[in-house]
Design a protein around this motif. Structure first.
Motif, PDB file in Angstrom:
ATOM      1  N   ALA A 129      33.121  40.364  42.204  1.00  0.00           N
ATOM      2  CA  ALA A 129      33.519  41.664  41.843  1.00  0.00           C
ATOM      3  C   ALA A 129      34.993  41.845  40.944  1.00  0.00           C
ATOM      4  CB  ALA A 129      33.816  42.282  43.220  1.00  0.00           C
ATOM      5  N   ARG A 130      35.715  40.908  41.093  1.00  0.00           N
ATOM      6  CA  ARG A 130      36.788  40.708  40.583  1.00  0.00           C
ATOM      7  C   ARG A 130      36.616  40.317  38.865  1.00  0.00           C
ATOM      8  NH1 ARG A 130      40.780  37.122  44.330  1.00  0.00           N
ATOM      9  NH2 ARG A 130      41.772  38.679  45.312  1.00  0.00           N
ATOM     10  N   GLY A 131      35.624  39.561  38.733  1.00  0.00           N
ATOM     11  CA  GLY A 131      35.185  39.242  37.365  1.00  0.00           C
ATOM     12  C   GLY A 131      34.329  40.341  36.797  1.00  0.00           C
ATOM     13  N   PHE A 132      33.738  41.249  37.434  1.00  0.00           N
ATOM     14  CA  PHE A 132      33.173  42.567  36.886  1.00  0.00           C
ATOM     15  C   PHE A 132      34.252  43.538  36.412  1.00  0.00           C
ATOM     16  CE2 PHE A 132      31.802  46.710  37.802  1.00  0.00           C
ATOM     17  CZ  PHE A 132      30.656  46.984  36.983  1.00  0.00           C
ATOM     18  N   TYR A 133      35.167  43.830  37.427  1.00  0.00           N
ATOM     19  CA  TYR A 133      36.390  44.685  37.211  1.00  0.00           C
ATOM     20  C   TYR A 133      37.054  44.386  36.308  1.00  0.00           C
ATOM     21  CZ  TYR A 133      34.217  47.604  40.730  1.00  0.00           C
ATOM     22  OH  TYR A 133      33.254  48.512  41.698  1.00  0.00           O
ATOM     23  N   ASP A 134      37.475  42.970  36.293  1.00  0.00           N
ATOM     24  CA  ASP A 134      38.288  42.522  35.230  1.00  0.00           C
ATOM     25  C   ASP A 134      37.783  42.683  33.596  1.00  0.00           C
ATOM     26  OD1 ASP A 134      40.138  41.257  36.912  1.00  0.00           O
ATOM     27  OD2 ASP A 134      39.391  39.188  36.714  1.00  0.00           O
ATOM     28  N   GLN A 135      36.485  42.713  33.474  1.00  0.00           N
ATOM     29  CA  GLN A 135      36.055  42.963  32.274  1.00  0.00           C
ATOM     30  C   GLN A 135      35.933  44.590  32.233  1.00  0.00           C
ATOM     31  OE1 GLN A 135      32.548  40.963  31.431  1.00  0.00           O
ATOM     32  NE2 GLN A 135      33.230  38.980  31.911  1.00  0.00           N
ATOM     33  N   LEU A 136      35.638  45.572  33.221  1.00  0.00           N
ATOM     34  CA  LEU A 136      35.466  46.822  32.975  1.00  0.00           C
ATOM     35  C   LEU A 136      36.548  47.632  32.727  1.00  0.00           C
ATOM     36  CD1 LEU A 136      33.228  49.098  33.421  1.00  0.00           C
ATOM     37  CD2 LEU A 136      33.958  49.128  35.873  1.00  0.00           C
ATOM     38  N   MET A 137      37.613  47.189  33.752  1.00  0.00           N
ATOM     39  CA  MET A 137      38.604  48.406  33.835  1.00  0.00           C
ATOM     40  C   MET A 137      39.569  48.192  32.440  1.00  0.00           C
ATOM     41  SD  MET A 137      38.030  49.522  36.447  1.00  0.00           S
ATOM     42  CE  MET A 137      39.529  50.599  37.108  1.00  0.00           C
ATOM     43  N   PRO A 138      39.625  47.239  31.657  1.00  0.00           N
ATOM     44  CA  PRO A 138      40.550  47.342  30.323  1.00  0.00           C
ATOM     45  C   PRO A 138      39.763  48.506  29.625  1.00  0.00           C
ATOM     46  CG  PRO A 138      40.339  44.988  30.890  1.00  0.00           C
ATOM     47  CD  PRO A 138      39.289  45.824  31.990  1.00  0.00           C
ATOM     48  N   ALA A 139      38.827  48.694  29.650  1.00  0.00           N
ATOM     49  CA  ALA A 139      38.095  49.990  28.727  1.00  0.00           C
ATOM     50  C   ALA A 139      38.696  51.270  29.217  1.00  0.00           C
ATOM     51  CB  ALA A 139      36.598  49.767  28.775  1.00  0.00           C
ATOM     52  N   ALA A 140      39.247  51.310  30.275  1.00  0.00           N
ATOM     53  CA  ALA A 140      39.604  52.431  30.914  1.00  0.00           C
ATOM     54  C   ALA A 140      41.155  52.232  30.757  1.00  0.00           C
ATOM     55  CB  ALA A 140      39.352  52.965  32.173  1.00  0.00           C
ATOM     56  N   GLY A 141      42.051  51.354  30.152  1.00  0.00           N
ATOM     57  CA  GLY A 141      43.169  51.022  30.000  1.00  0.00           C
ATOM     58  C   GLY A 141      43.810  50.681  31.162  1.00  0.00           C
ATOM     59  N   ALA A 142      42.915  50.161  32.153  1.00  0.00           N
ATOM     60  CA  ALA A 142      43.519  49.590  33.416  1.00  0.00           C
ATOM     61  C   ALA A 142      43.446  48.093  33.582  1.00  0.00           C
ATOM     62  CB  ALA A 142      42.810  50.147  34.517  1.00  0.00           C
ATOM     63  N   SER A 143      44.260  47.351  34.460  1.00  0.00           N
ATOM     64  CA  SER A 143      44.113  46.088  34.643  1.00  0.00           C
ATOM     65  C   SER A 143      44.733  45.803  36.239  1.00  0.00           C
ATOM     66  CB  SER A 143      45.056  45.249  33.864  1.00  0.00           C
ATOM     67  OG  SER A 143      46.469  45.903  34.263  1.00  0.00           O
ATOM     68  N   ARG A 144      44.531  44.565  36.618  1.00  0.00           N
ATOM     69  CA  ARG A 144      45.121  44.134  37.963  1.00  0.00           C
ATOM     70  C   ARG A 144      46.492  44.482  38.237  1.00  0.00           C
ATOM     71  NH1 ARG A 144      42.543  38.368  39.983  1.00  0.00           N
ATOM     72  NH2 ARG A 144      40.522  38.715  39.235  1.00  0.00           N
ATOM     73  N   ILE A 145      46.813  45.169  39.127  1.00  0.00           N
ATOM     74  CA  ILE A 145      48.171  45.714  39.579  1.00  0.00           C
ATOM     75  C   ILE A 145      48.607  45.279  40.700  1.00  0.00           C
ATOM     76  CG2 ILE A 145      48.224  47.686  37.893  1.00  0.00           C
ATOM     77  CD1 ILE A 145      47.973  49.487  40.161  1.00  0.00           C
ATOM     78  N   MET A 146      47.695  44.750  41.756  1.00  0.00           N
ATOM     79  CA  MET A 146      48.180  44.101  43.110  1.00  0.00           C
ATOM     80  C   MET A 146      46.953  43.192  43.496  1.00  0.00           C
ATOM     81  SD  MET A 146      48.703  46.281  46.498  1.00  0.00           S
ATOM     82  CE  MET A 146      50.088  47.465  45.629  1.00  0.00           C
ATOM     83  N   GLU A 147      47.442  42.375  44.160  1.00  0.00           N
ATOM     84  CA  GLU A 147      46.374  41.237  44.741  1.00  0.00           C
ATOM     85  C   GLU A 147      46.980  40.638  46.147  1.00  0.00           C
ATOM     86  OE1 GLU A 147      44.355  38.459  42.729  1.00  0.00           O
ATOM     87  OE2 GLU A 147      45.520  38.865  40.912  1.00  0.00           O
TER      88      GLU A 147
END
Length: 85
Positions: free
Chosen positions: A15-33
């Motif tokens: 899931a992290r791999g999926f969202y790591d690739q998807l979220m930059p297109a929305a201007g987002a990135s990991r902000i908490m883990e």
């Protein structure tokens, strides 16, 4: 009004791999883990976010288990008012 939405995952690394690739297109990135249980994506800590996590109860992520929506409030008094209803 929405603070964040959480979706459950049975394979957090995938899931992290999926969202790591998807979220930059929305201007987002990991902000908490939190270790191997939780990752939040967003544009800033004070903006709505998407989190992916293993369900809190330890069971498999299924429709409804691992999902949550949080209501953002700008004061403790509003939180107390919501809980008082």
């Amino acid at each position: 009004m929405i603070g964040y939405v959480t979706v459950g995952s049975n394979d957090l690394e995938k899931a992290r791999g999926f969202y790591d690739q998807l979220m930059p297109a929305a201007g987002a990135s990991r902000i908490m883990e939190f270790g191997d249980n939780f990752t939040m994506y967003g544009t800033a800590m004070n903006r709505p976010a998407l989190a992916v996590c293993k369900p809190y109860d330890g069971n498999s992520a299924t429709a409804g288990n691992g999902n949550m929506a949080a209501i953002a409030c700008d004061s403790r008094a509003k939180v107390d008012a919501i809980h008082g209803k």
